[in-house]
Motif scaffolding. Sequence first.
Motif, PDB file in Angstrom:
ATOM      1  N   TYR A  57       0.791  -1.201   0.111  1.00  0.00           N
ATOM      2  CA  TYR A  57       0.233   0.068  -0.061  1.00  0.00           C
ATOM      3  C   TYR A  57       0.923   1.274   0.071  1.00  0.00           C
ATOM      4  O   TYR A  57       2.104   1.242   0.640  1.00  0.00           O
ATOM      5  CB  TYR A  57      -0.859   0.144   1.212  1.00  0.00           C
ATOM      6  CG  TYR A  57      -1.784   1.210   1.305  1.00  0.00           C
ATOM      7  CD1 TYR A  57      -2.847   1.351   0.764  1.00  0.00           C
ATOM      8  CD2 TYR A  57      -1.214   2.396   2.379  1.00  0.00           C
ATOM      9  CE1 TYR A  57      -3.625   2.555   0.820  1.00  0.00           C
ATOM     10  CE2 TYR A  57      -2.055   3.404   2.222  1.00  0.00           C
ATOM     11  CZ  TYR A  57      -3.255   3.427   1.756  1.00  0.00           C
ATOM     12  OH  TYR A  57      -4.156   4.445   1.876  1.00  0.00           O
ATOM     13  N   VAL A  75       3.761   1.070   2.944  1.00  0.00           N
ATOM     14  CA  VAL A  75       3.640   0.325   3.649  1.00  0.00           C
ATOM     15  C   VAL A  75       4.038  -1.022   3.004  1.00  0.00           C
ATOM     16  O   VAL A  75       3.939  -1.386   1.813  1.00  0.00           O
ATOM     17  CB  VAL A  75       2.048  -0.205   3.763  1.00  0.00           C
ATOM     18  CG1 VAL A  75       1.729  -1.399   4.858  1.00  0.00           C
ATOM     19  CG2 VAL A  75       1.385   1.267   4.428  1.00  0.00           C
ATOM     20  N   GLU A 131       2.922  -5.939   9.298  1.00  0.00           N
ATOM     21  CA  GLU A 131       3.282  -4.783   8.289  1.00  0.00           C
ATOM     22  C   GLU A 131       4.108  -3.603   9.028  1.00  0.00           C
ATOM     23  O   GLU A 131       3.705  -3.233  10.147  1.00  0.00           O
ATOM     24  CB  GLU A 131       2.010  -4.102   7.727  1.00  0.00           C
ATOM     25  CG  GLU A 131       0.921  -5.197   6.948  1.00  0.00           C
ATOM     26  CD  GLU A 131      -0.087  -4.659   6.459  1.00  0.00           C
ATOM     27  OE1 GLU A 131      -0.849  -5.525   5.710  1.00  0.00           O
ATOM     28  OE2 GLU A 131      -0.404  -3.537   6.740  1.00  0.00           O
ATOM     29  N   ILE A 133       4.554   0.736   8.356  1.00  0.00           N
ATOM     30  CA  ILE A 133       3.987   1.692   7.850  1.00  0.00           C
ATOM     31  C   ILE A 133       5.048   2.853   8.075  1.00  0.00           C
ATOM     32  O   ILE A 133       5.153   3.467   9.054  1.00  0.00           O
ATOM     33  CB  ILE A 133       2.515   2.144   8.538  1.00  0.00           C
ATOM     34  CG1 ILE A 133       1.528   0.984   8.356  1.00  0.00           C
ATOM     35  CG2 ILE A 133       1.946   3.177   8.067  1.00  0.00           C
ATOM     36  CD1 ILE A 133       0.288   1.231   9.304  1.00  0.00           C
ATOM     37  N   ALA A 157      -3.117   6.539   7.030  1.00  0.00           N
ATOM     38  CA  ALA A 157      -2.691   5.270   6.573  1.00  0.00           C
ATOM     39  C   ALA A 157      -2.828   4.322   7.446  1.00  0.00           C
ATOM     40  O   ALA A 157      -3.123   2.974   7.461  1.00  0.00           O
ATOM     41  CB  ALA A 157      -1.467   5.260   6.284  1.00  0.00           C
ATOM     42  N   TRP A 158      -2.732   4.553   8.778  1.00  0.00           N
ATOM     43  CA  TRP A 158      -2.874   3.595  10.099  1.00  0.00           C
ATOM     44  C   TRP A 158      -4.450   3.285   9.919  1.00  0.00           C
ATOM     45  O   TRP A 158      -4.784   1.621   9.971  1.00  0.00           O
ATOM     46  CB  TRP A 158      -2.838   4.134  11.640  1.00  0.00           C
ATOM     47  CG  TRP A 158      -1.720   4.753  11.830  1.00  0.00           C
ATOM     48  CD1 TRP A 158      -0.371   4.617  11.098  1.00  0.00           C
ATOM     49  CD2 TRP A 158      -1.223   5.350  13.001  1.00  0.00           C
ATOM     50  NE1 TRP A 158       0.641   5.334  11.900  1.00  0.00           N
ATOM     51  CE2 TRP A 158       0.160   5.847  13.052  1.00  0.00           C
ATOM     52  CE3 TRP A 158      -2.030   5.791  13.999  1.00  0.00           C
ATOM     53  CZ2 TRP A 158       0.776   6.374  14.283  1.00  0.00           C
ATOM     54  CZ3 TRP A 158      -1.596   6.466  15.236  1.00  0.00           C
ATOM     55  CH2 TRP A 158       0.104   6.665  15.283  1.00  0.00           C
ATOM     56  N   GLU A 160      -6.486   3.043   7.232  1.00  0.00           N
ATOM     57  CA  GLU A 160      -6.582   2.346   6.191  1.00  0.00           C
ATOM     58  C   GLU A 160      -6.152   0.920   6.346  1.00  0.00           C
ATOM     59  O   GLU A 160      -6.874   0.063   5.568  1.00  0.00           O
ATOM     60  CB  GLU A 160      -5.956   3.141   4.846  1.00  0.00           C
ATOM     61  CG  GLU A 160      -6.014   2.055   3.642  1.00  0.00           C
ATOM     62  CD  GLU A 160      -7.320   2.203   3.057  1.00  0.00           C
ATOM     63  OE1 GLU A 160      -7.620   1.239   2.389  1.00  0.00           O
ATOM     64  OE2 GLU A 160      -8.018   3.036   3.364  1.00  0.00           O
ATOM     65  N   ARG A 161      -5.083   0.821   6.968  1.00  0.00           N
ATOM     66  CA  ARG A 161      -4.377  -0.674   6.990  1.00  0.00           C
ATOM     67  C   ARG A 161      -5.229  -1.454   8.148  1.00  0.00           C
ATOM     68  O   ARG A 161      -5.302  -2.564   7.836  1.00  0.00           O
ATOM     69  CB  ARG A 161      -2.881  -0.661   7.373  1.00  0.00           C
ATOM     70  CG  ARG A 161      -1.961  -0.053   5.895  1.00  0.00           C
ATOM     71  CD  ARG A 161      -2.354  -0.491   4.753  1.00  0.00           C
ATOM     72  NE  ARG A 161      -2.256  -2.181   4.545  1.00  0.00           N
ATOM     73  CZ  ARG A 161      -2.796  -2.526   3.788  1.00  0.00           C
ATOM     74  NH1 ARG A 161      -3.430  -2.356   2.853  1.00  0.00           N
ATOM     75  NH2 ARG A 161      -2.613  -4.292   4.001  1.00  0.00           N
ATOM     76  N   ALA A 164      -8.033  -2.771   6.409  1.00  0.00           N
ATOM     77  CA  ALA A 164      -7.706  -4.027   5.603  1.00  0.00           C
ATOM     78  C   ALA A 164      -7.762  -5.262   6.238  1.00  0.00           C
ATOM     79  O   ALA A 164      -7.875  -6.137   5.408  1.00  0.00           O
ATOM     80  CB  ALA A 164      -6.486  -3.542   5.013  1.00  0.00           C
ATOM     81  N   HIS A 165      -7.845  -5.331   7.545  1.00  0.00           N
ATOM     82  CA  HIS A 165      -7.717  -6.627   8.183  1.00  0.00           C
ATOM     83  C   HIS A 165      -8.574  -6.628   9.084  1.00  0.00           C
ATOM     84  O   HIS A 165      -8.483  -7.083  10.193  1.00  0.00           O
ATOM     85  CB  HIS A 165      -6.353  -6.381   8.806  1.00  0.00           C
ATOM     86  CG  HIS A 165      -4.861  -6.660   8.063  1.00  0.00           C
ATOM     87  ND1 HIS A 165      -4.642  -7.675   7.333  1.00  0.00           N
ATOM     88  CD2 HIS A 165      -4.213  -5.572   7.781  1.00  0.00           C
ATOM     89  CE1 HIS A 165      -3.518  -7.195   6.693  1.00  0.00           C
ATOM     90  NE2 HIS A 165      -3.313  -6.178   7.088  1.00  0.00           N
ATOM     91  N   GLU A 269     -10.243   2.866  13.617  1.00  0.00           N
ATOM     92  CA  GLU A 269     -10.141   2.869  12.099  1.00  0.00           C
ATOM     93  C   GLU A 269     -11.416   3.363  11.637  1.00  0.00           C
ATOM     94  O   GLU A 269     -11.493   3.634  10.413  1.00  0.00           O
ATOM     95  CB  GLU A 269     -10.070   1.634  11.615  1.00  0.00           C
ATOM     96  CG  GLU A 269     -10.675   0.251  12.061  1.00  0.00           C
ATOM     97  CD  GLU A 269     -10.676  -0.424  13.418  1.00  0.00           C
ATOM     98  OE1 GLU A 269     -10.827  -1.664  13.408  1.00  0.00           O
ATOM     99  OE2 GLU A 269      -9.943   0.429  14.251  1.00  0.00           O
TER     100      GLU A 269
END
Length: 351
Positions: A57, A75, A131, A133, A157-158, A160-161, A164-165, A269
Amino acid sequence: MSSPEIRIDQLTGMRTILAPGRAQRPEQFAAITHIEKDADDCPFCEGREDRTPPEIYAVRPQGGGPDTPGWRVRVVPNLYPALAGEDPGPGPGTAREKAGSFTADADPLAASRRAGEPDLFSARPASGAHEVIIHTPQHLTAMAELEDEAFSTAVDAWRERMRAHADAAYVQLIVNEGGGAGASLPHTHAQLYALPFVPPAVARERERAGAYRERTGGGSLLSDILVEEVRRGERLVSIDEDAALLCPWASRSPFELRVVPRRAEARFEDDDCGAAMIRTALRALSERFGGPPELNLWVRTAPRGAGHFDWHVDVLPRTSVRAAFELATGIDINVYPPERAAADLREVVGS
């Protein structure tokens, strides 16, 4: 305060001993600050994308291909992951082992007692995602050094990731700054762990929040704590329209900070506030210690499936070492009361 006190953290139930008399010269209290700036061999700097695993990412406002310059946040998988890939599912073992020992809240010994058979050495693959970042293409060693826009982009970005999980049992986002705080590389970055279980500390906090909600007919534990902290004022460091910054009642070490949203939300998130106050926290510590201190930061968010929870962000500057008493008992000794720490930080925030 002059006499020692035992305080209980409202969110976790963990105890802290406040012992201000053990600090012989509290006016000279200091933390280790960052000094390493050498970027000559840093794999996280822009232009060295080939020195990390392939990115998964990135934020590239001007476009461009993966693993090329022009990014603002990037990322990549951790080169030395603590978790390895997808969950392979149940392996060899008894039904008791599969169902009991590794559920989110399970105690393997309690599971073995229920089944009547010993189950003292349960194990399974450490599946999940790990991951990194990278907060900025510049070689900066602390988030406190980021400009406002760059800081906000990093926190976005935190989120977003973490989203994603969403299938993980729990997603843990952390920041380690400084070698003494566990950072293996000085370039500012966060780490994300997508875990196949709910850590006991998170489960305990979830249980306490749920019990409080039931006892109060729908009350939010952290929101009610915040209301009272604002009313009292002695541990409140800063507040804006979105979030507040305070030194927790049972702070485990000097200058521990907690960012609390003013509007209760279960998942960090899924919210859009807090970045500015996180930055205020890091800047305040940097001002207080004459430079960004070595520190640990972590996001506490709701586990998967938890309907009632209150996210918060904790920041712990490395000002002391946990010794045998702390390790043996799980009880921290804090020599600098949160009321005094908050007063110190209010001065630098307001200056």
